[in-house]
Design a protein around this motif. Structure first.
Motif, PDB file in Angstrom:
ATOM      1  N   ASN A 191      73.314  -7.469  56.216  1.00 59.25           N
ATOM      2  CA  ASN A 191      74.367  -6.476  56.020  1.00 59.25           C
ATOM      3  C   ASN A 191      73.764  -5.153  55.566  1.00 59.25           C
ATOM      4  OD1 ASN A 191      73.881  -6.731  53.215  1.00 59.25           O
ATOM      5  ND2 ASN A 191      75.294  -8.463  53.094  1.00 59.25           N
ATOM      6  N   ASP A 192      74.607  -4.140  55.454  1.00 57.96           N
ATOM      7  CA  ASP A 192      74.108  -2.794  55.173  1.00 57.96           C
ATOM      8  C   ASP A 192      73.483  -2.670  53.790  1.00 57.96           C
ATOM      9  OD1 ASP A 192      74.891  -1.911  57.658  1.00 57.96           O
ATOM     10  OD2 ASP A 192      76.865  -1.245  56.982  1.00 57.96           O
ATOM     11  N   THR A 193      73.902  -3.512  52.845  1.00 58.31           N
ATOM     12  CA  THR A 193      73.316  -3.418  51.511  1.00 58.31           C
ATOM     13  C   THR A 193      71.823  -3.744  51.529  1.00 58.31           C
ATOM     14  OG1 THR A 193      73.920  -5.717  51.014  1.00 58.31           O
ATOM     15  CG2 THR A 193      75.499  -3.997  50.395  1.00 58.31           C
ATOM     16  N   ALA A 194      71.381  -4.563  52.498  1.00 57.24           N
ATOM     17  CA  ALA A 194      69.958  -4.903  52.586  1.00 57.24           C
ATOM     18  C   ALA A 194      69.118  -3.662  52.852  1.00 57.24           C
ATOM     19  CB  ALA A 194      69.728  -5.944  53.677  1.00 57.24           C
ATOM     20  N   VAL A 195      69.647  -2.721  53.634  1.00 60.57           N
ATOM     21  CA  VAL A 195      68.903  -1.496  53.918  1.00 60.57           C
ATOM     22  C   VAL A 195      68.753  -0.663  52.644  1.00 60.57           C
ATOM     23  CG1 VAL A 195      68.905   0.645  55.246  1.00 60.57           C
ATOM     24  CG2 VAL A 195      69.662  -1.484  56.320  1.00 60.57           C
ATOM     25  N   THR A 196      69.831  -0.550  51.884  1.00 62.72           N
ATOM     26  CA  THR A 196      69.775   0.195  50.626  1.00 62.72           C
ATOM     27  C   THR A 196      68.785  -0.441  49.658  1.00 62.72           C
ATOM     28  OG1 THR A 196      72.093   0.849  50.917  1.00 62.72           O
ATOM     29  CG2 THR A 196      71.145   1.059  48.703  1.00 62.72           C
ATOM     30  N   GLU A 197      68.845  -1.770  49.544  1.00 61.55           N
ATOM     31  CA  GLU A 197      67.934  -2.479  48.637  1.00 61.55           C
ATOM     32  C   GLU A 197      66.492  -2.359  49.102  1.00 61.55           C
ATOM     33  OE1 GLU A 197      71.117  -5.944  47.258  1.00 61.55           O
ATOM     34  OE2 GLU A 197      69.851  -6.222  49.027  1.00 61.55           O
ATOM     35  N   LYS A 199      65.110   0.142  50.764  1.00 71.03           N
ATOM     36  CA  LYS A 199      64.605   1.471  50.425  1.00 71.03           C
ATOM     37  C   LYS A 199      64.279   1.560  48.937  1.00 71.03           C
ATOM     38  CE  LYS A 199      66.550   4.302  54.110  1.00 71.03           C
ATOM     39  NZ  LYS A 199      67.329   5.524  54.454  1.00 71.03           N
ATOM     40  N   GLU A 200      65.073   0.891  48.117  1.00 72.03           N
ATOM     41  CA  GLU A 200      64.791   0.851  46.684  1.00 72.03           C
ATOM     42  C   GLU A 200      63.522   0.051  46.411  1.00 72.03           C
ATOM     43  OE1 GLU A 200      67.269  -0.112  42.550  1.00 72.03           O
ATOM     44  OE2 GLU A 200      68.141  -0.577  44.505  1.00 72.03           O
ATOM     45  N   LEU A 201      63.318  -1.008  47.182  1.00 70.89           N
ATOM     46  CA  LEU A 201      62.139  -1.850  47.011  1.00 70.89           C
ATOM     47  C   LEU A 201      60.856  -1.115  47.393  1.00 70.89           C
ATOM     48  CD1 LEU A 201      61.030  -4.684  46.333  1.00 70.89           C
ATOM     49  CD2 LEU A 201      61.425  -5.310  48.728  1.00 70.89           C
ATOM     50  N   PHE A 202      60.950  -0.143  48.300  1.00 75.32           N
ATOM     51  CA  PHE A 202      59.765   0.619  48.690  1.00 75.32           C
ATOM     52  C   PHE A 202      59.063   1.208  47.467  1.00 75.32           C
ATOM     53  CE2 PHE A 202      61.473   1.752  53.192  1.00 75.32           C
ATOM     54  CZ  PHE A 202      61.102   0.493  53.634  1.00 75.32           C
ATOM     55  N   GLY A 203      59.837   1.603  46.459  1.00 74.66           N
ATOM     56  CA  GLY A 203      59.247   2.201  45.274  1.00 74.66           C
ATOM     57  C   GLY A 203      58.599   1.200  44.336  1.00 74.66           C
ATOM     58  N   ARG A 204      58.778  -0.080  44.609  1.00 78.22           N
ATOM     59  CA  ARG A 204      58.201  -1.127  43.743  1.00 78.22           C
ATOM     60  C   ARG A 204      57.175  -1.974  44.491  1.00 78.22           C
ATOM     61  NH1 ARG A 204      55.573  -3.589  41.584  1.00 78.22           N
ATOM     62  NH2 ARG A 204      55.763  -5.191  39.986  1.00 78.22           N
ATOM     63  N   THR A 205      56.919  -1.657  45.738  1.00 76.19           N
ATOM     64  CA  THR A 205      56.034  -2.467  46.570  1.00 76.19           C
ATOM     65  C   THR A 205      54.627  -1.895  46.567  1.00 76.19           C
ATOM     66  OG1 THR A 205      57.876  -3.106  47.996  1.00 76.19           O
ATOM     67  CG2 THR A 205      55.671  -3.384  48.890  1.00 76.19           C
ATOM     68  N   ASP A 206      53.637  -2.763  46.373  1.00 80.84           N
ATOM     69  CA  ASP A 206      52.246  -2.339  46.363  1.00 80.84           C
ATOM     70  C   ASP A 206      51.604  -2.401  47.744  1.00 80.84           C
ATOM     71  OD1 ASP A 206      51.789  -2.019  43.386  1.00 80.84           O
ATOM     72  OD2 ASP A 206      52.528  -4.071  43.476  1.00 80.84           O
ATOM     73  N   LEU A 207      52.122  -3.269  48.603  1.00 80.73           N
ATOM     74  CA  LEU A 207      51.556  -3.435  49.935  1.00 80.73           C
ATOM     75  C   LEU A 207      52.624  -4.018  50.841  1.00 80.73           C
ATOM     76  CD1 LEU A 207      48.909  -3.375  51.703  1.00 80.73           C
ATOM     77  CD2 LEU A 207      48.586  -5.768  51.037  1.00 80.73           C
ATOM     78  N   VAL A 208      52.690  -3.531  52.082  1.00 86.31           N
ATOM     79  CA  VAL A 208      53.638  -4.044  53.077  1.00 86.31           C
ATOM     80  C   VAL A 208      52.852  -4.660  54.224  1.00 86.31           C
ATOM     81  CG1 VAL A 208      55.429  -3.446  54.751  1.00 86.31           C
ATOM     82  CG2 VAL A 208      55.436  -2.381  52.488  1.00 86.31           C
ATOM     83  N   ILE A 209      53.242  -5.870  54.607  1.00 87.35           N
ATOM     84  CA  ILE A 209      52.673  -6.532  55.786  1.00 87.35           C
ATOM     85  C   ILE A 209      53.725  -6.484  56.881  1.00 87.35           C
ATOM     86  CG2 ILE A 209      51.723  -8.677  56.717  1.00 87.35           C
ATOM     87  CD1 ILE A 209      49.984  -7.520  54.549  1.00 87.35           C
ATOM     88  N   ALA A 210      53.484  -5.731  57.928  1.00 87.72           N
ATOM     89  CA  ALA A 210      54.430  -5.602  59.043  1.00 87.72           C
ATOM     90  C   ALA A 210      54.011  -6.522  60.176  1.00 87.72           C
ATOM     91  CB  ALA A 210      54.484  -4.159  59.534  1.00 87.72           C
ATOM     92  N   VAL A 211      54.987  -7.149  60.834  1.00 84.16           N
ATOM     93  CA  VAL A 211      54.659  -8.107  61.897  1.00 84.16           C
ATOM     94  C   VAL A 211      54.385  -7.416  63.231  1.00 84.16           C
ATOM     95  CG1 VAL A 211      55.953  -9.970  60.808  1.00 84.16           C
ATOM     96  CG2 VAL A 211      57.097  -8.484  62.473  1.00 84.16           C
ATOM     97  N   SER A 212      54.642  -6.114  63.323  1.00 83.61           N
ATOM     98  CA  SER A 212      54.357  -5.395  64.571  1.00 83.61           C
ATOM     99  C   SER A 212      54.173  -3.916  64.246  1.00 83.61           C
ATOM    100  CB  SER A 212      55.498  -5.566  65.581  1.00 83.61           C
ATOM    101  OG  SER A 212      56.647  -4.855  65.155  1.00 83.61           O
TER     102      SER A 212
END
Length: 265
Positions: A191-197, A199-212
């Motif tokens: 749902n749309d709240t996942a997008v908001t959360e 973006k908020e998580l981006f500020g607390r994430t040290d590393l992102v693993i993207a599948v593509s």
């Protein structure tokens, strides 16, 4: 396996996360990054004995075990009913090295319960479904009960962002398996709240693993400033081959055969 990390230079906080990323990207236990001096492989021969040996980095698995005492996977999955996915493969591989606590938030009432499995060092943590301060306190209490002092948080569900803000001393890896920013009315992963959360998580994430690369570019366009590595999903070949998925179906008169590609829920 580790070649993609050669150009990655993490900041002080993200440096520990590289051990986890390297480990998941390695194709076998024999994968090691080759260390050379800038003067060539024979440079050490002319040096005194104490300087002749160039120290090598610890293996990714060793560094993972040195920096963390467990891996806590924050998911919105149901382990026993979800089809095999990258969550299964990452969890079982991490469990070969460290205890893994697989959090799934579906309990109807406040509380938590541990469930042991037949996979060594792999435990499911059932948690209450309502996100908020009460759930965060329960999760914190559950981890203390297990003695988790230096966890690596491996995140799939951005709704845990409130809890992660309270754990500022721990390392956070977000596994970007979906492009939530490209959802339409007919194609929706959340749902749309996942997008908001998220973006908020981006500020607390040290590393992102993207599948593509497509997911990586989408996250970068939408405000993710954390370091991002692309680690493509693999093919579960052994599971398919052992069940003779390659064998042709027997011919039967008027029998229809469907070919389906994608996730099955």
């Amino acid at each position: 396996g580790l070649d993609v990390l050669e150009d990655y230079r993490p900041g002080p906080r993200a440096r520990q996360c590289v051990a986890a990323a390297e480990l998941t990207m390695a194709q076998s236990s024999g994968n090691r990054r080759r260390i050379e001096t800038p003067h060539g492989p024979d440079f050490g021969a002319a040096l005194p004995a104490p300087l002749a040996t160039v120290p090598t980095q610890p293996a990714p698995a060793d560094r993972l075990q040195q920096n963390f005492d467990c891996v806590v996977m924050l998911t919105w999955s149901k382990w026993h009913t979800e089809p095999r996915s990258n969550r299964y493969h990452y969890a079982t591989r991490f469990a070969r090295l460290l205890p893994v606590i697989f959090v799934q938030p579906f309990l109807p009432e406040p509380g938590f319960a541990f469930e042991e499995t037949d996979i060594p060092q792999f435990t499911i943590l059932h948690l209450s479904a309502r996100f908020g301060e009460e759930q965060s306190a329960l999760l914190d209490r559950a981890l203390r009960e297990r003695g988790a002092m230096r966890p690596l948080f491996w995140v799939y569900c951005p709704s845990f962002v409130g809890f992660l803000k309270s754990r500022s001393r721990n390392l956070v890896v977000y596994h970007a398996t979906e492009d939530f920013f490209s959802m339409t009315e007919t194609i929706r992963m959340a749902n749309d709240t996942a997008v908001t959360e998220l973006k908020e998580l981006f500020g607390r994430t040290d590393l992102v693993i993207a599948v593509s690369d497509g997911v990586r570019r989408s996250y970068e366009r939408n405000g993710c400033a954390a370091p991002i590595l692309t680690v493509a999903n693999g093919c579960d070949f052994d599971f398919w081959h052992d069940r003779r998925g390659f064998a042709p179906l027997p011919t039967a008169p008027r029998r229809r055969v469907a070919l389906y590609q994608g996730g099955i829920n």
